[in-house]
Design a protein around this motif. Sequence first.
Motif, short mmCIF file in Angstrom:
data_model
loop_
_atom_site.label_atom_id
_atom_site.label_comp_id
_atom_site.label_asym_id
_atom_site.label_seq_id
_atom_site.Cartn_x
_atom_site.Cartn_y
_atom_site.Cartn_z
N SER A 79 -37.58 28.38 -49.96
CA SER A 79 -36.91 29.00 -50.86
C SER A 79 -36.57 30.60 -50.70
CB SER A 79 -37.70 29.20 -52.25
OG SER A 79 -39.24 29.72 -52.38
N PRO A 80 -35.46 31.25 -51.15
CA PRO A 80 -35.21 32.30 -50.68
C PRO A 80 -36.38 33.33 -51.54
CG PRO A 80 -33.56 31.22 -51.72
CD PRO A 80 -34.61 30.39 -51.99
N HIS A 81 -36.59 34.58 -50.65
CA HIS A 81 -37.56 35.68 -51.23
C HIS A 81 -37.08 36.69 -50.89
CE1 HIS A 81 -41.41 37.01 -52.77
NE2 HIS A 81 -41.47 37.54 -51.79
N GLU A 82 -36.62 37.90 -51.52
CA GLU A 82 -36.17 39.06 -51.37
C GLU A 82 -35.53 39.24 -49.92
OE1 GLU A 82 -40.07 41.16 -51.44
OE2 GLU A 82 -40.32 40.86 -53.48
N GLY A 83 -34.56 38.36 -49.88
CA GLY A 83 -33.58 38.50 -48.41
C GLY A 83 -34.19 37.66 -47.47
N GLY A 84 -35.63 37.23 -47.43
CA GLY A 84 -36.29 36.41 -46.65
C GLY A 84 -36.14 34.88 -47.02
N LEU A 85 -37.37 34.38 -46.56
CA LEU A 85 -37.47 32.88 -46.85
C LEU A 85 -39.01 32.83 -47.10
CD1 LEU A 85 -36.02 31.01 -43.94
CD2 LEU A 85 -35.05 31.35 -46.29
N LYS A 86 -39.45 31.78 -48.02
CA LYS A 86 -40.69 31.65 -48.40
C LYS A 86 -41.07 30.14 -48.23
CE LYS A 86 -42.33 31.91 -52.70
NZ LYS A 86 -42.72 32.34 -54.02
N LEU A 87 -42.01 29.66 -47.52
CA LEU A 87 -42.48 28.29 -47.47
C LEU A 87 -43.70 28.04 -47.86
CD1 LEU A 87 -42.58 25.27 -45.61
CD2 LEU A 87 -43.55 26.29 -44.14
N ALA A 88 -43.67 27.12 -48.93
CA ALA A 88 -45.06 27.03 -49.85
C ALA A 88 -45.41 25.50 -49.69
CB ALA A 88 -44.60 27.30 -51.20
N ILE A 89 -46.83 25.11 -49.46
CA ILE A 89 -47.34 23.92 -49.71
C ILE A 89 -48.51 23.98 -50.72
CG2 ILE A 89 -48.33 21.95 -48.29
CD1 ILE A 89 -46.72 25.14 -46.47
N ALA A 90 -48.05 23.00 -51.53
CA ALA A 90 -48.73 23.05 -52.78
C ALA A 90 -49.44 21.71 -53.09
CB ALA A 90 -48.37 23.62 -53.95
N ASP A 91 -50.89 21.57 -53.41
CA ASP A 91 -51.32 20.24 -53.85
C ASP A 91 -52.14 20.47 -55.26
OD1 ASP A 91 -54.40 20.78 -53.53
OD2 ASP A 91 -53.82 21.17 -51.70
N THR A 92 -52.44 19.32 -55.82
CA THR A 92 -53.05 19.48 -57.10
C THR A 92 -54.69 19.00 -56.91
OG1 THR A 92 -52.55 17.26 -57.64
CG2 THR A 92 -50.95 18.81 -58.43
N GLY A 93 -55.13 19.10 -55.80
CA GLY A 93 -56.55 18.89 -55.79
C GLY A 93 -57.73 19.79 -55.95
N GLN A 94 -58.82 19.62 -55.20
CA GLN A 94 -60.04 20.39 -56.00
C GLN A 94 -60.01 21.99 -55.45
OE1 GLN A 94 -63.16 18.19 -54.01
NE2 GLN A 94 -62.61 18.33 -52.04
N GLY A 95 -58.97 22.12 -54.54
CA GLY A 95 -59.20 23.47 -53.89
C GLY A 95 -60.05 23.82 -52.86
N ILE A 96 -59.96 25.06 -52.29
CA ILE A 96 -60.91 25.27 -51.07
C ILE A 96 -61.79 26.27 -51.60
CG2 ILE A 96 -59.47 24.12 -49.40
CD1 ILE A 96 -58.24 26.91 -48.75
N PRO A 97 -63.15 26.38 -50.92
CA PRO A 97 -63.74 27.55 -51.18
C PRO A 97 -63.32 28.90 -50.74
CG PRO A 97 -64.62 26.00 -49.60
CD PRO A 97 -63.64 25.21 -49.96
N GLU A 98 -63.68 29.96 -51.36
CA GLU A 98 -63.05 31.22 -51.26
C GLU A 98 -63.30 31.74 -49.62
OE1 GLU A 98 -63.12 35.70 -50.76
OE2 GLU A 98 -64.85 33.95 -50.81
N PRO A 99 -64.42 31.55 -49.14
CA PRO A 99 -64.82 32.17 -47.72
C PRO A 99 -64.00 31.16 -46.66
CG PRO A 99 -66.91 31.65 -49.03
CD PRO A 99 -65.96 31.21 -49.82
#
Length: 414
Positions: free
Chosen positions: A340-360
């Motif tokens: 998608s467009p983002h402030e004149g640049g581009l944004k690539l996003a990969i999203a899933d609905t899973g369990q997430g990953i640990p913060e560290p």
Amino acid sequence: MRQENRAVQPAEENPLLSLLRISSHLAGQVEIRAALRSVKAEIENLLPLDHLDVCLIDDDAVWNTSYEVGIRTRWSLSRTLVSLSPVRSILYGETDHMLTGNAMEDPRYTYPGAISQPIFRHQLRSRVNVAMKVLGRTIGALNCSSRRPDQYDEATVERVRHVADVLAPYFYSLRATEKAKQAAIVHAEAQAREEGLRQGALELTRTLEQERQRIGMDLHDQTLADLTRIMRDMERADDAADRARIVNRLQDCIQDLRRIIDTAVPTLLDLFGFVHALRIHLERAVGDGADVSISVVDDTNGRIDELDATTRIALFRIAQEAINNAARHSGGDRICVTVSPHEGGLKLAIADTGQGIPEPTYNSSSQKVTGGVAHMRTRARLIAADFRVTTGGGTRIEVILPKTKTPPRAAPQD
């Protein structure tokens, strides 16, 4: 002997004593605002005021920085252009002082575009402003204001001039020290970023070398061995059925070669474009039997395919890694890829609905961040892109390419 009774002048009414105390208060101060705060009471012994600030200019007299005590105004919130300062005449060296009985009606302070809002908001009518000089060069201005009109006169100007002469060398030295500290901090941060990027690049290089070795082993242990066996079988083939089986095995071998080649060099990216190549990879990563909903959406009308090859391949590798992680480890039922467009640049996003990953695993402040997330972050930094990971109800990875890295859209042809 007759002795005359003489009235003793209070210390606070003696300008010389006040100036000496001002100098004494400045000793040991290491920060400009604290230094100004330390002398405010002594300056008030010399003249009544409701607002006190010091305005210091940079070396080329383009920007100025204000330090104030008491009332906090817009002047000290950020650097401002000298051309918009109400005391620009002093900062430009056109005069060594300004005096007014009502700045709210004085065009020298309220000209169009001037940052004079604090004068009106706090009704700073009476103002006396004096140049602060070091070795004959104006470095800033000492500014005293009162809400009462016609509070100051020429005698006040002289008192403020004496104070400015005492403050100027101290504040010039403190400003130089402050700038040196800021430069040291910027240099240290740049070195830390460079070292982090170097370490990340080394880790990425090591991983790429391991990948090359894996590909070589696949070619040797699988494809080359298969071809050797097929060649031997062809030598012993007697009928059409044997030859048909050999053809099928050759086709399987060709498919294996294509898979290895696609892993090493994303030929699909060049042949069909970023979105189509990524959709194929996503389908392969999820597999035919998995109950996972997938989507790849490009809201930029193909702008990502106009990027230079290095940037586009880096984004593709990041997306591959993120998709592989989501397919193998998230356990979610949906994986979405969006460009998608983002402030004149581009944004690539990969999203899933899973369990997430640990913060560290993804926190950049951790000193031991390794693995796929670290490699993705390094790839992003190598193309000057911003890398973000958010987790909670799934994982979302974003790579934001700045405007300077994205090509301009071609003008439509008539």
